[in-house]
Write an enzyme that holds these catalytic residues in place. Structure first.
Site, mmCIF file in Angstrom:
data_model
loop_
_atom_site.group_PDB
_atom_site.id
_atom_site.type_symbol
_atom_site.label_atom_id
_atom_site.label_comp_id
_atom_site.label_asym_id
_atom_site.label_seq_id
_atom_site.Cartn_x
_atom_site.Cartn_y
_atom_site.Cartn_z
ATOM 1 C CB SER A 188 -0.954 0.199 1.096
ATOM 2 O OG SER A 188 -0.013 0.305 2.575
ATOM 3 N N PRO A 222 -0.090 -1.989 8.781
ATOM 4 C CG PRO A 222 1.203 -3.427 7.567
ATOM 5 C CD PRO A 222 -0.105 -2.910 7.553
ATOM 6 N N GLY A 224 2.205 0.981 5.790
ATOM 7 C CA GLY A 224 2.788 1.164 4.389
ATOM 8 C C GLY A 224 2.585 2.908 4.058
ATOM 9 C CG ASP A 240 -4.257 0.330 12.878
ATOM 10 O OD1 ASP A 240 -5.066 -0.486 13.405
ATOM 11 O OD2 ASP A 240 -4.345 0.663 11.584
ATOM 12 C CE LYS A 306 -10.088 1.213 1.275
ATOM 13 N NZ LYS A 306 -8.732 0.982 0.930
#
Length: 366
Positions: A188, A222, A224, A240, A306
Site C-alpha cells: 500500500s 502495519p 505502508g 491504529d 472505497k
C-alpha cells in the site's frame, strides 16, 4: 479529429465515460461515449468537429478522476501495412499539428496489449525520425509543446492524436513507474508515493514534503503509508489498534497511538499532513477528513475512498461535492483533487489542500 480518447483502469470504462459525459455537458459540449468493457480506454465522440480540441483545452485534466490520460484522436487506422506503418500515421497528422514536443507510442493497460509494448518501443524510433523530417515533431523534446500519441489497441490498429502538455498526464500511458521498496511493510506504500507524484508539483516537494514536518496516519497498521512519511524524515503519529512495523518504530520518528482512527484527536497544533487509508464507507471517511480540516488540525490531507459496486462516479462526485460545501460553509478555501491511481483498486485517492480561511479574521490562525 472529433473524438477524445481517455485511458483508464480496465473495468472502469463506464465510470470514465460517465465522468467525461458529465464534464462535457457542463461545457455545453455534446456527444456520446463508446465503451468496451475491460478495454482500458473510452472514446467520446463530439457532434461538432472542433469540440474535441476545445474539450481537452477547457476541461482541467487534474479534475478528472477516472482518466489516466486525455487526448484528441481521429478515426481508427486499421490494418497498417507491415512494409510501411509510418506513412499512414504521419499522414493523419499533416495539417493537424506541427512542431510537437514529444511522441508517445502507447497501448491500453491490459494483459493482451502488453505484448505490443516491445513493438511500440522499437517502432518509436523510425516513427520519430519520420515526424521530425516532416516537421511534425521538433528535433529536441519540448515540454511546452503538444504531445503526439499513437495508441495501438491491437496489432496494426491504432488511434493517432495529440494532447496539450499543460493539461495532460506527464507519464507514459498515464502511469508513474514506481518500484516497491523492499523494506516497506506493505504494498500500500506505493499508493501514497504515487499520490505525491500526481498531486504535488515536483518544484514544491521541498516545501510541502519537507524534512521535519509533523504528520498523522489514521489506520496506519502495519505502516505502508507511514513508511513514505518516515522516508521523507517527517515525524509521524501512527493511529491504529493493530501492531506497527518494528523497523518503523525503531527509527524514532513514529509515535504509535492505539486508538480508533475515528476517535483520535491531536493534542498538538503543528500537524501538516493527514493521511488515511481505512476500509470504511466513503461518506464516513469524507466526513472525518472534513472535520479535521474544519478544525484546523492539518494543512493537507490524502485519503482513500472505497468505491461502491454501483454508480461509482455518482457516489464519488456526491461525497466530494458535500465535502467542498462543508468547507466553504466553514469559511475554508481548499483545493480538492481526486484520482483513480494506478495502484488503487476498488478505491480512489483524494487530496485536499487547505489554502487559508475565506474569512479574513480567521486567516491569522491558519
Amino acid at each position: 479529429m472529433n473524438k477524445i480518447a481517455l485511458y483508464c483502469r480496465p473495468g472502469f470504462e463506464k465510470e470514465c465515460a460517465a465522468e467525461i459525459t458529465d464534464k462535457a455537458g457542463q461545457k455545453e459540449i455534446y456527444g456520446f461515449a463508446r465503451v468496451k468493457d475491460n478495454s482500458g480506454y473510452v472514446l467520446f465522440e463530439c457532434y461538432q468537429h472542433e469540440d474535441a480540441d476545445r474539450l481537452i483545452r477547457e476541461i482541467p485534466f487534474r479534475e478528472l478522476i477516472f482518466a489516466r490520460q486525455m487526448l484528441v484522436v481521429g478515426e481508427l487506422l486499421r490494418d497498417l501495412p507491415p512494409e510501411d506503418r509510418v506513412s499512414p500515421i504521419v499522414g493523419m497528422l499533416h495539417g493537424v499539428i506541427e512542431r510537437a514536443g514529444d511522441l508517445r507510442v502507447e497501448v491500453p493497460d491490459t494483459n493482451e496489449s502488453k505484448e505490443l509494448l516491445k513493438f511500440c518501443r522499437k517502432f518509436t524510433v523510425p516513427l520519430r525520425n519520420a515526424m521530425r523530417q516532416e516537421k511534425i515533431l521538433q528535433i529536441r523534446e519540448n515540454t511546452k509543446r503538444p504531445v503526439i500519441h499513437v495508441f495501438f489497441i491491437a496489432p496494426g490498429c491504432c488511434y493517432v492524436g495529440y494532447s496539450y502538455s499543460h493539461n495532460n498526464s506527464p507519464f507514459y500511458m498515464g502511469i508513474p513507474r514506481l518500484k516497491f521498496p523492499s523494506d516497506a511493510p506493505s504494498r500500500s506504500t506505493l499508493k501514497l508515493e504515487e499520490a505525491f507524484h500526481v498531486f504535488i508539483p515536483y518544484d514544491e516537494w521541498e516545501e510541502r514534503l519537507a524534512s521535519g514536518l509533523y504528520a498523522v496516519d489514521l489506520g496506519a497498521c502495519p505502516g505502508g503509508w507511514t513508511y513514505q512519511l518516515v522516508k521523507r524524515s517527517m515525524m509521524v503519529h501512527a493511529v491504529d489498534n493493530g501492531p506497527m512495523s518494528q523497523s518503523l518504530m525503531d527509527t524514532g520518528q513514529v509515535r504509535h497511538h492505539k486508538v480508533d482512527g475515528f476517535k483520535f484527536e491531536p493534542l498538538v497544533k503543528n500537524i501538516y499532513w493527514l493521511v488515511c487509508d481505512m476500509v470504511e464507507k466513503p461518506a464516513k471517511v469524507t466526513q472525518l477528513m472534513a472535520d479535521w480540516l474544519v478544525n484546523g488540525w492539518c494543512r493537507e490531507a490524502i485519503f482513500n475512498l472505497k468505491l461502491p459496486m454501483k454508480k461509482r462516479y455518482e457516489e464519488v462526485a456526491h461525497n466530494l461535492q458535500k465535502m467542498n460545501l462543508q468547507l466553504k460553509e466553514n469559511g475554508i478555501n481548499a483545493q480538492i483533487q481526486a484520482k483513480h491511481l494506478y495502484h488503487d483498486r476498488e478505491e480512489i485517492t483524494v487530496h485536499v489542500r487547505r489554502i487559508w480561511s475565506a474569512y479574513a479574521a480567521s486567516r491569522n490562525n491558519d
